[in-house]
Design a protein around this motif. Structure first.
Motif, mmCIF file in Angstrom:
data_model
loop_
_atom_site.group_PDB
_atom_site.id
_atom_site.type_symbol
_atom_site.label_atom_id
_atom_site.label_comp_id
_atom_site.label_asym_id
_atom_site.label_seq_id
_atom_site.Cartn_x
_atom_site.Cartn_y
_atom_site.Cartn_z
ATOM 1 N N CYS A 156 22.320 48.717 36.483
ATOM 2 C CA CYS A 156 22.009 47.176 37.037
ATOM 3 C C CYS A 156 22.432 47.220 38.295
ATOM 4 O O CYS A 156 21.940 47.014 39.674
ATOM 5 C CB CYS A 156 22.948 45.774 36.783
ATOM 6 N N HIS A 157 23.346 47.898 38.536
ATOM 7 C CA HIS A 157 24.333 47.868 40.241
ATOM 8 C C HIS A 157 23.667 49.253 41.000
ATOM 9 O O HIS A 157 24.028 49.209 42.024
ATOM 10 C CB HIS A 157 25.691 47.449 40.512
ATOM 11 N N LEU A 191 27.391 46.150 44.803
ATOM 12 C CA LEU A 191 29.086 45.643 45.165
ATOM 13 C C LEU A 191 29.454 46.268 46.103
ATOM 14 O O LEU A 191 31.282 46.350 46.615
ATOM 15 C CB LEU A 191 29.424 46.612 43.615
ATOM 16 N N VAL A 196 34.343 41.367 45.249
ATOM 17 C CA VAL A 196 34.516 42.508 45.040
ATOM 18 C C VAL A 196 36.170 42.903 46.020
ATOM 19 O O VAL A 196 37.249 43.285 45.081
ATOM 20 C CB VAL A 196 33.600 43.899 44.719
ATOM 21 N N LEU A 245 36.540 38.122 35.624
ATOM 22 C CA LEU A 245 34.804 38.399 35.756
ATOM 23 C C LEU A 245 34.418 39.264 34.854
ATOM 24 O O LEU A 245 32.997 39.340 34.291
ATOM 25 C CB LEU A 245 34.658 38.293 36.796
ATOM 26 N N GLY A 254 24.806 32.500 35.931
ATOM 27 C CA GLY A 254 24.002 31.655 36.959
ATOM 28 C C GLY A 254 24.309 31.681 38.438
ATOM 29 O O GLY A 254 24.745 32.910 39.026
ATOM 30 N N PRO A 255 24.084 31.507 39.860
ATOM 31 C CA PRO A 255 23.917 31.796 40.495
ATOM 32 C C PRO A 255 25.431 32.334 41.109
ATOM 33 O O PRO A 255 25.732 31.512 41.408
ATOM 34 C CB PRO A 255 23.205 30.510 40.818
ATOM 35 N N VAL A 256 25.408 33.875 42.495
ATOM 36 C CA VAL A 256 26.592 33.549 43.126
ATOM 37 C C VAL A 256 24.983 34.313 44.020
ATOM 38 O O VAL A 256 24.493 34.378 43.994
ATOM 39 C CB VAL A 256 26.811 34.923 42.658
ATOM 40 N N VAL A 308 25.361 36.578 47.295
ATOM 41 C CA VAL A 308 26.286 37.555 47.989
ATOM 42 C C VAL A 308 25.950 38.114 49.714
ATOM 43 O O VAL A 308 24.373 38.586 49.598
ATOM 44 C CB VAL A 308 26.461 39.247 47.767
ATOM 45 N N TYR A 337 22.186 35.207 43.539
ATOM 46 C CA TYR A 337 21.483 36.204 42.860
ATOM 47 C C TYR A 337 21.918 35.668 41.363
ATOM 48 O O TYR A 337 22.620 34.375 41.769
ATOM 49 C CB TYR A 337 22.503 37.795 42.760
ATOM 50 N N GLY A 338 21.413 35.467 40.655
ATOM 51 C CA GLY A 338 21.224 34.779 39.296
ATOM 52 C C GLY A 338 20.630 35.641 37.895
ATOM 53 O O GLY A 338 19.441 35.334 37.568
ATOM 54 N N TRP A 389 33.029 42.851 29.408
ATOM 55 C CA TRP A 389 33.478 43.889 29.051
ATOM 56 C C TRP A 389 34.529 44.199 27.611
ATOM 57 O O TRP A 389 35.475 45.100 28.172
ATOM 58 C CB TRP A 389 33.603 44.909 30.411
ATOM 59 N N LEU A 432 35.126 48.216 26.637
ATOM 60 C CA LEU A 432 36.066 49.221 27.720
ATOM 61 C C LEU A 432 37.858 48.962 27.325
ATOM 62 O O LEU A 432 38.772 47.123 26.570
ATOM 63 C CB LEU A 432 35.993 48.730 28.879
ATOM 64 N N VAL A 455 37.866 51.853 36.566
ATOM 65 C CA VAL A 455 36.632 50.990 36.534
ATOM 66 C C VAL A 455 37.081 50.010 38.289
ATOM 67 O O VAL A 455 36.052 49.523 38.833
ATOM 68 C CB VAL A 455 35.495 50.361 35.731
ATOM 69 N N ILE A 473 35.514 50.367 41.816
ATOM 70 C CA ILE A 473 34.618 49.853 42.530
ATOM 71 C C ILE A 473 35.245 48.574 43.902
ATOM 72 O O ILE A 473 34.586 48.830 45.283
ATOM 73 C CB ILE A 473 33.779 49.023 41.998
HETATM 74 C C1 HEC Z 1 22.893 44.167 32.569
HETATM 75 C C2 HEC Z 1 23.401 44.285 34.072
HETATM 76 C C3 HEC Z 1 24.549 44.277 34.369
HETATM 77 C C4 HEC Z 1 25.557 45.114 33.696
HETATM 78 C C5 HEC Z 1 25.112 46.664 32.889
HETATM 79 C C6 HEC Z 1 26.788 45.188 34.587
HETATM 80 N N1 HEC Z 1 26.410 44.116 35.175
HETATM 81 FE FE1 HEC Z 1 27.520 43.462 36.853
HETATM 82 N N2 HEC Z 1 26.227 41.836 37.106
HETATM 83 C C7 HEC Z 1 24.844 41.477 36.621
HETATM 84 C C8 HEC Z 1 24.833 40.445 37.324
HETATM 85 C C9 HEC Z 1 23.420 39.487 36.840
HETATM 86 C C10 HEC Z 1 25.590 39.635 37.960
HETATM 87 C C11 HEC Z 1 25.294 38.687 38.782
HETATM 88 C C12 HEC Z 1 25.280 37.592 38.137
HETATM 89 C C13 HEC Z 1 25.804 36.242 38.646
HETATM 90 O O1 HEC Z 1 24.980 35.400 38.538
HETATM 91 O O2 HEC Z 1 26.645 35.154 38.680
HETATM 92 C C14 HEC Z 1 26.608 41.195 38.295
HETATM 93 C C15 HEC Z 1 27.994 41.192 39.128
HETATM 94 C C16 HEC Z 1 29.068 41.683 39.017
HETATM 95 C C17 HEC Z 1 30.126 41.251 39.870
HETATM 96 C C18 HEC Z 1 29.883 40.000 40.758
HETATM 97 C C19 HEC Z 1 29.759 40.132 42.091
HETATM 98 C C20 HEC Z 1 29.678 39.335 43.090
HETATM 99 O O3 HEC Z 1 29.888 38.909 43.899
HETATM 100 O O4 HEC Z 1 30.196 38.182 42.405
HETATM 101 C C21 HEC Z 1 31.210 42.597 39.853
HETATM 102 C C22 HEC Z 1 31.959 42.922 40.460
HETATM 103 C C23 HEC Z 1 30.265 43.029 38.789
HETATM 104 N N3 HEC Z 1 28.860 42.663 38.970
HETATM 105 C C24 HEC Z 1 30.656 44.525 38.356
HETATM 106 C C25 HEC Z 1 29.936 45.481 37.233
HETATM 107 C C26 HEC Z 1 30.618 46.355 36.876
HETATM 108 C C27 HEC Z 1 32.376 47.207 36.650
HETATM 109 C C28 HEC Z 1 29.960 46.601 35.045
HETATM 110 C C29 HEC Z 1 30.327 47.640 34.716
HETATM 111 C C30 HEC Z 1 31.424 47.922 34.351
HETATM 112 C C31 HEC Z 1 29.125 45.979 35.802
HETATM 113 N N4 HEC Z 1 28.812 44.743 36.934
HETATM 114 C C32 HEC Z 1 27.759 46.012 34.727
HETATM 115 C C33 HEC Z 1 24.687 42.692 36.581
HETATM 116 C C34 HEC Z 1 25.161 43.666 35.053
#
Ligand code: HEC
Ligand code: HEC
Ligand code: HEC
Length: 336
Positions: free
Chosen positions: A43-44, A57, A63, A74, A81-83, A85, A90-91, A97, A101, A109, A113
């Motif tokens: 995703c990221h 990120l 972060v 988190l 839900g919406p955030v 950056v 983004y939503g 985890w 993990l 991790v 990041i």
């Molecule tokens: C299936 C897709 C997916 C995976 C896999 C995933 N993420 Fe995310 N992540 C998202 C989404 C979608 C958001 C936005 C969530 C929201 O809208 O609140 C997000 C948000 C975040 C944010 C917050 C960003 C902010 O500014 O608030 C962080 C930090 C983050 N992810 C870290 C990670 C890490 C570290 C991992 C691996 C351990 C990970 N993510 C795995 C989809 C994913």
């Protein structure tokens, strides 16, 4: 300074690992980059650039924020839900985890990041992740807001009158019992912390916070605002009990008994309690005297809580050369 050194070290280790020499790490600490590549890039993206519904990120202030507590929650619990950056919304669903993990992997991790792609924030410890996992952590936040934040501020930074709990050596000490004693029993200044003198009153909370409340609260203040000390369990609070109880007992005695029995238990209007066989003898007889009174010795039933009576009985049985067993709250309750 220390966490800066860790960040630099990790950055170095990461580039060494990229050259295929990760075995030079020696210790079995998980590699944050590897955890990221395995679980997060779908995703990221590998460079943390995000895309579509997935926030970047790299350069994300959420972060790199100094207080990493909400970031840890988190990653543990996920969010949807919406955030926003950098002005973009983004939503989608960010999975949690907590089940997949370990504490060490999550810490690695997050540390990764926070220090990759030009991000440059301090490391997160696995103790901090362990603390955030406990269900008590939320309750701790609620208790802190209710009982403590008025003076110490929600940010834990304190004011000119109330000391900061962020970065406080007593709060983050390996052994939490001295801190627990102050929370339960209160303390009156002056005290010098970081070169500043505080002379206010830290209120006492005897009987108002359960062992579980204290564990939650202690865990909270030890893991917030950049504090990285280990969580405190209910067992730790119970183990610290005798210390806390003695502190309470000493203050109950000073406030209620010393006027007649002397500061050092040497006697006055009332008999000496130091070296007194009725004090160090049968605890039930002693408790009956304290609770029912005797001629001009007042009755303390109803004036002091069961916990305070147990504490003061323990105090007089173990002070000024007396060395009898402690008295439990259960023993006091049983007298009724
Ligand atoms: C299936 C897709 C997916 C995976 C896999 C995933 N993420 Fe995310 N992540 C998202 C989404 C979608 C958001 C936005 C969530 C929201 O809208 O609140 C997000 C948000 C975040 C944010 C917050 C960003 C902010 O500014 O608030 C962080 C930090 C983050 N992810 C870290 C990670 C890490 C570290 C991992 C691996 C351990 C990970 N993510 C795995 C989809 C994913
Ligand atoms: C009415 C204001 C007030 C409230 C409410 C309060 N405190 Fe305090 N606290 C103080 C003052 C003043 C001191 C410094 C006491 C002294 O001079 O010995 C202090 C000291 C402390 C210390 C010791 C710091 C050190 O290093 O010696 C801890 C820990 C602490 N407070 C935690 C808490 C917690 C947890 C709560 C909530 C349960 C709380 N306080 C509620 C005013 C307050
Ligand atoms: C107003 C004065 C006064 C206060 C306050 C007071 N006492 Fe006493 N206390 C006495 C007197 C007088 C006696 C002796 C009673 C008798 O034997 O007739 C006594 C007896 C005792 C005894 C029995 C000692 C013996 O040799 O039999 C104990 C134990 C005791 N007090 C504990 C306490 C504790 C604990 C407190 C505080 C919670 C306290 N007292 C507060 C006056 C006081």
């Amino acid at each position: 300074m220390k966490s800066w050194a860790i960040v630099v070290m990790l950055a170095t280790v990461t580039s060494v690992a990229a050259l295929g020499a990760s075995h030079s790490l020696g210790a079995a600490a998980p590699d944050g980059r590897a955890v990221f590549l395995q679980n997060c890039t779908a995703c990221h993206e590998p460079e943390g650039e995000g895309g579509g519904p997935y926030p970047p990120l790299a350069g994300d202030p959420n972060v790199t924020q100094a207080d990493s507590a909400s970031l840890v929650r988190l990653i543990l619990n996920g969010r949807s839900g919406p955030v926003s950056v950098d002005g973009t919304q983004y939503g989608g669903d960010m999975p949690g985890w907590r089940a997949q993990l370990s504490d060490a992997q999550i810490a690695a991790v997050i540390t990764y990041i926070r220090s990759a792609w030009g991000n440059n924030a301090p490391a997160v410890s696995s103790e901090q992740v362990a603390a955030a996992r406990l269900p008590e952590t939320l309750t701790g936040a609620a208790i802190f807001t209710l009982k403590c934040s008025a003076c110490h501020l929600p940010s834990g930074q304190g004011t000119d009158d109330f000391p900061a709990l962020a970065g406080d050596a007593l709060v983050t000490a390996a052994d939490p019992s001295a801190m627990l004693g102050i929370i339960v029993n209160g303390r009156t200044g002056p005290v010098v912390l970081n070169g500043k003198t505080y002379s206010g009153i830290m209120p006492a909370w005897p009987g108002q916070l359960t062992d579980a409340d204290l564990a939650a609260l202690a865990t909270y203040i030890r893991s917030r605002w950049g504090n990285h000390a280990s969580p405190v369990t209910e067992e730790d609070v119970i183990a610290a009990g005798p210390t806390i109880s003695l502190r309470i007992g000493a203050s109950v005695f000073a406030n209620n008994c010393s006027v007649c029995h002397g500061n050092e238990g040497g006697g006055g209007v009332g008999p000496a309690l130091a070296g007194n066989a009725r004090v160090t003898g049968d605890p039930d007889a002693l408790l009956t005297t304290i609770m029912q009174g005797k001629s001009s010795m007042p009755s303390w039933r109803g004036q002091l809580s069961d916990g305070e009576i147990a504490a003061v009985a323990t105090f007089i049985r173990t002070s000024w050369g007396n060395s009898a067993s402690a008295v439990s709250v259960q023993a006091v309750t049983a007298i009724k």
